[in-house]
Design an enzyme around this catalytic site. Structure first.
Site, PDB file in Angstrom:
ATOM      1  CB  ALA A  21      -1.088  -0.069   0.873  1.00 30.13           C
ATOM      2  CE  LYS A  22       5.426   5.107  -0.508  1.00 31.86           C
ATOM      3  NZ  LYS A  22       6.457   4.466   0.610  1.00 31.86           N
ATOM      4  N   GLY A  23       0.620   6.284   0.311  1.00 35.82           N
ATOM      5  CA  GLY A  23      -0.013   7.423   0.744  1.00 35.82           C
ATOM      6  C   GLY A  23       0.256   8.063   0.072  1.00 35.82           C
TER       7      GLY A  23
END
Length: 423
Positions: free
Chosen positions: A110-112
């Site tokens: 995941a990444k934000g």
């Protein structure tokens, strides 16, 4: 090769996808499984209203991309940077899936990110952005769903705000919702140094493979933030000769080597520009440092540093990718033809997520490990991952990047097939 797939060389998502395509073709993935692994599980765009210190209302754009939860909850940092794009976050999320699979820890990717410039924000403004971003994602985050961590522009304090905001929404303390936290809030010893230490471990394995020795081995490091500075210090202490260093202010090259503790005191202690360091060296640009003579080049700054336009200038024998995506897919074939031994990002900088995994485990178990235990476990995992990748490279007669992707994609594909698909 991947160069036939990525059309826009500087689009990091296309580069990430190109490497996946190479592995998927070689593995002969079934069409449906290929499509399932290729695309993210979900993408969220958030518009974050924030009251600024001057009384005005500003709206910031934020993203969270969950690439895969096949092998465990999503794992990935939160990036605060004015150049954040959705494609960049997609690429970083995918890389996290493959990175966790390479080192065989039970996370997906995941990444934000939020489009903002932390250097132009007050502490209060940054806190308000962080808390509103977290609140908007509170139903998607969680120790068994998606576990953020620090990234460019964020740090331990930001993670403390994320943890506190999430805890307020779920109405109980939940330290395992984030990693990279302060020790006082459930952080892990050795986490700050983990990515740089992992780079040292895999460089040790690479030089052993190539019949080289630490003593006198010339290293250039582009980037002198957390990853680059830690790698420089640890490698200096281990006997490597650091001949080139670069940060946002510029670079210095000195074939006699640098006194890294003194350089760290100059840049991090006294907060003075790296190129003004009185310890000697030729002043050059942070880009040109990449092409000076060395045995190991360790880019630890930003993406797209080595491209089809400049990769032929590389004079290093080993490329250890401390940053995510420092080499474009178009440059892979050039480096392979030059005989450069590439330690790809999804292996080289996996020390950070590995110790994040240790932090998560400690939080879930309400436990605390000594730094010696953390470092020993990290060494074991990184050593095994390097050996497994090298074995595939030798068996398949391919480069280390392709081997790492073959290992990672196969593991995620196997897990997907065993789980089956919920109708």
């Amino acid at each position: 090769m991947a160069t036939t797939i990525a059309h826009n060389e500087l689009n990091v998502y296309e580069s990430a996808d190109a490497r996946f395509e190479v592995a998927a073709r070689r593995l002969g993935l079934e069409e449906g499984l290929y499509k399932y692994l290729k695309y993210p599980s979900k993408e969220i765009t958030i518009y974050i209203p924030v009251g600024m210190d001057n009384g005005h209302l500003e709206v910031f754009i934020g993203y969270r991309v969950l690439h895969s939860t096949v092998r465990g909850p999503g794992k990935g940092g939160i990036r605060f940077d004015p150049n954040v794009t959705l494609d960049e976050i997609r690429a970083l999320a995918a890389w996290m899936t493959w990175k966790c699979a390479v080192v065989n820890i039970p996370f997906g990717g995941a990444k934000g990110g939020v489009i903002c410039d932390p250097s132009k924000l007050s502490r209060g403004e940054l806190e308000r952005i962080t808390r509103r971003y977290t609140a908007e994602l509170s139903e998607w985050l969680g120790p068994e769903r998606d576990v953020p961590a620090p990234d460019v522009g964020s740090d331990e304090q930001v993670m403390a705000w994320v943890m506190d905001t999430y805890a307020m929404h779920v109405r109980h303390a939940t330290t395992a919702v984030v990693t990279g936290k302060p020790l006082e809030l459930g952080g892990s010893r050795g986490r700050k140094e983990a990515t740089g230490r992992g780079c040292l471990i895999v460089c040790d394995k690479a030089i052993a493979k190539l019949g080289m020795k630490r003593e006198g081995c010339r290293v250039i490091i582009q980037g002198f933030g957390n990853v680059g500075s830690v790698a420089a210090l640890l490698m200096h202490q281990a006997g490597y000769k650091i001949v080139g260093i670069a940060d946002i202010h510029g670079a210095l090259y000195n074939d006699k080597g640098f006194d890294i503790p003194a350089l760290l005191d100059w840049t991090h202690g006294q907060r003075k520009p790296l190129p003004e360091f009185p310890g000697g060296g030729q002043k050059i640009s942070a880009q040109e440092i990449l092409f000076q003579p060395c045995d190991i080049l360790l880019p630890a700054a930003i993406e797209n540093q080595l491209t089809s336009q400049n990769a032929h200038r590389l004079q290093a024998r080993i490329l250890c990718e401390g940053a995510n995506g420092p080499t474009t897919a178009h440059a892979d074939e050039i480096l392979e033809k030059k005989g450069v031994f590439v330690i790809p990002d999804i292996l080289a900088n996996a020390g950070g997520v590995t110790v994040s995994y240790f932090e998560w485990v400690q939080d879930l178990n309400r436990d605390h490990w000594s730094e010696a235990v953390v470092n020993d476990k990290l060494r074991g995992i990184m050593t095994r991952a390097f050996a497994e990748t090298l074995a595939i490279a030798q068996r398949e007669e391919c480069d280390m990047r392709t081997a790492a992707y073959l290992l990672a994609v196969q593991r995620v594909a196997d897990a997907t097939s065993m789980r089956g698909l919920y109708p």
